[in-house]
Enzyme design. Structure first.
Site, short mmCIF file in Angstrom:
data_model
loop_
_atom_site.label_atom_id
_atom_site.label_comp_id
_atom_site.label_asym_id
_atom_site.label_seq_id
_atom_site.Cartn_x
_atom_site.Cartn_y
_atom_site.Cartn_z
N SER A 248 0.84 -1.19 0.00
CA SER A 248 0.00 0.00 0.00
C SER A 248 0.88 1.25 0.00
CB SER A 248 -0.90 0.02 1.24
OG SER A 248 -1.55 1.26 1.35
N LYS A 249 0.62 2.14 -0.97
CA LYS A 249 1.42 3.36 -1.03
C LYS A 249 1.10 4.33 0.09
CE LYS A 249 -1.52 5.94 -4.27
NZ LYS A 249 -1.58 6.55 -5.62
N ARG A 250 0.01 4.07 0.81
CA ARG A 250 -0.35 4.95 1.92
C ARG A 250 0.37 4.56 3.20
NH1 ARG A 250 -1.69 9.04 -0.99
NH2 ARG A 250 -3.37 8.60 -2.45
N LYS A 251 1.06 3.43 3.20
CA LYS A 251 1.78 3.00 4.39
C LYS A 251 3.19 3.60 4.39
CE LYS A 251 -1.48 0.21 5.85
NZ LYS A 251 -1.35 -1.24 5.70
#
Length: 493
Positions: A262-265
């Site tokens: 996940s790029k949001r992590k």
């Protein structure tokens, strides 16, 4: 209007500044860069900053500085955040290209390829629920496509605003993906999609096509998650009368369990790896191999070597597993390849200013073989710059005891070490002399060297594991060694 030779290769990277630069964008940027440099093409950076609510100049700066840190350069686009562009197809920020998008939307309306949609959110939601009840895939019914002029005026007199929808033709869309091979979609399943919202803000699929056509982009290399956008964009290219670029969709980056990263992590933010002390050379080498291979057993390449060997057709179709152990291995390899002064320069940001540059150079041989990341120097060597009282707080009296021995053995070793240190002339206070004297003292006390050294190591470094003991003592100096030994003896007594 400037034209580009049809033989020219022009690729672009178009990140959105709605978050920090992440590993996926960094790898795709690298692949675009390597492809362009391999074939002598042009690499363009375009900032897709139309998401005003989530975008920021800080994120734009993080993206641009992160790409520069990796060693990537581009031929056209902004070189610094909020700075001027270079290149003949500017501006390269979408927020500055709104007039072009409005003109192209009007052209589609005039040509009958798009239409005004007056449906309210409630109406669209009701339509969607009906489709779900019938177990049909949700898509717009096209109810506003055939509105008469009188019906449009009536809606506008009610105060309804309109979005602009693209009129999708029910046709098969097929293209030859550079990486995935032949891909086919049935656009009849899409439904007419919005290209300009009711607030006049153009949407991604529309502006990406307008910009790629205007900037003469010949190859669009992007993440696999954009594959589903390709049929919409292909239809838009045709409606606008523009040639389609060659598409290539890079595989996903996967966690070890093969789930999507996940790029949001935080694990995906490039800045996190930079802060931990990963070298850009190691990260570039690692990212290049996340989905590509030169076809040989070689595994260490410079950026120039990668560019000379990189062939986009050899990028794998399957997702690439992010192997942090391999990244650590590569980083350690690059660290150990640096000379003392080069590594000292890289370590400088991780060491407090109270430690001068010359001291860091002397420290390098002690820690080089133990470093996996540059930030590891803090755990390995902070005893050198932390106050004596702080180091003493890192251990208790029990930790001083040698293996198989007790407090009495620790006290004997420390007392002997204190005598050695106090008797040495500062001019003779070197690692070699200290080691010779301490080994002789261990024999005299009938202690094994490891048993004799352990309480000294703990007293001086606060740890049972440290860089070489006697070189550490030399760096600490005679007075600080004496002070720390006295502190340890006080704990024992």
């Amino acid at each position: 209007m400037t034209t580009i030779s049809p033989e020219a290769v022009r690729v672009r990277m178009a990140p959105s500044p709605t978050g920090p630069l992440h590993i996926g964008t960094a790898r795709t940027s690298l692949y675009n860069f390597l492809f362009a440099r391999h074939v002598g093409g042009t690499f363009v950076l375009r900032i897709e900053d139309t998401d005003v609510a989530r975008g920021s100049e800080a994120f734009e700066r993080d993206i641009i500085e992160g790409l520069h840190w990796l060693g990537l350069s581009w031929d056209e686009g902004p070189q610094v955040a909020a700075g001027e562009d270079i290149g003949i197809f500017g501006p390269y920020r979408q927020s500055q290209r709104m007039e072009r998008y409005a003109a192209e939307a009007q052209r589609l309306l005039a040509g009958g390829s798009a239409y005004r949609c007056y449906c309210t959110p409630d109406e669209l939601d009701a339509e969607r629920r009906q489709q779900e009840a019938r177990r049909e895939p949700p898509r717009y019914s096209g109810r506003c496509r055939t509105l008469s002029e009188e019906q449009r005026r009536a809606f506008e007199s009610e105060g309804r605003s309109f979005a602009i929808r693209f009129a999708v033709k029910p046709e098969k869309i097929a293209f030859d993906d550079i990486i995935r091979g032949t891909v086919e979609f049935d656009n009849a399943l899409l439904g007419d999609f919005i290209i300009v919202r009711t607030d006049r803000m153009p949407l991604y699929n529309f502006v990406a096509v307008v910009d790629d056509a205007a900037m003469a982009i010949s190859h669009v290399l992007r993440g696999e998650e954009h594959l589903s956008n390709t049929p919409k964009q292909s239809a838009l290219y045709r409606a606008l009368g523009d040639d389609l670029p060659r598409f290539g969709h890079v595989p996903l980056i996967l966690n070890p369990d093969r789930s999507k990263m996940s790029k949001r992590k935080s694990q995906m933010a490039l800045s996190a790896y930079r802060e931990q002390g990963y070298l850009p050379e190691a990260l570039v080498n690692f990212l290049a191999f996340l989905g590509w291979s030169p076809g040989t057993e070689e595994e260490i390449f410079s950026l120039d070597e990668l560019a000379s060997r990189f062939e986009i057709e050899k990028v794998h179709k399957a997702g690439a597993v992010f192997d942090s152990d391999r990244l650590d291995y590569l980083n350690g390899t690059y660290i150990r390849s640096l000379g003392d002064e080069q590594l000292a320069l890289r370590l400088r940001p991780f060491v407090p200013a109270v430690v001068d540059d010359a001291a860091i150079v002397r420290l390098v041989p002690l820690v080089r073989e133990r470093l996996v990341r540059l930030a590891d120097v803090v755990d390995l060597a902070s005893f050198l710059w932390e106050p004596d009282a702080v180091v003493a707080s890192w251990y208790n009296a029990e930790l001083l005891s040698p293996k198989g021995g007790g407090a009495a053995d620790a006290e004997r070793a420390l007392a002997s070490a204190r005598e050695i240190v106090s008797e040495l002339d500062p001019a003779d206070f070197s690692a070699d002399v200290l080691e010779d004297r301490c080994r002789a003292a261990a024999v005299t006390l009938e202690m094994k060297p490891g048993e004799f050294f352990k309480p000294i190591r703990v007293a001086l470094t606060g740890r049972t594991v440290s860089p070489p003991l006697f070189a550490s003592m030399e760096l600490l100096g005679r007075d600080r060694c004496l002070a720390r030994i006295d502190e340890a003896l006080g704990k024992l007594r």
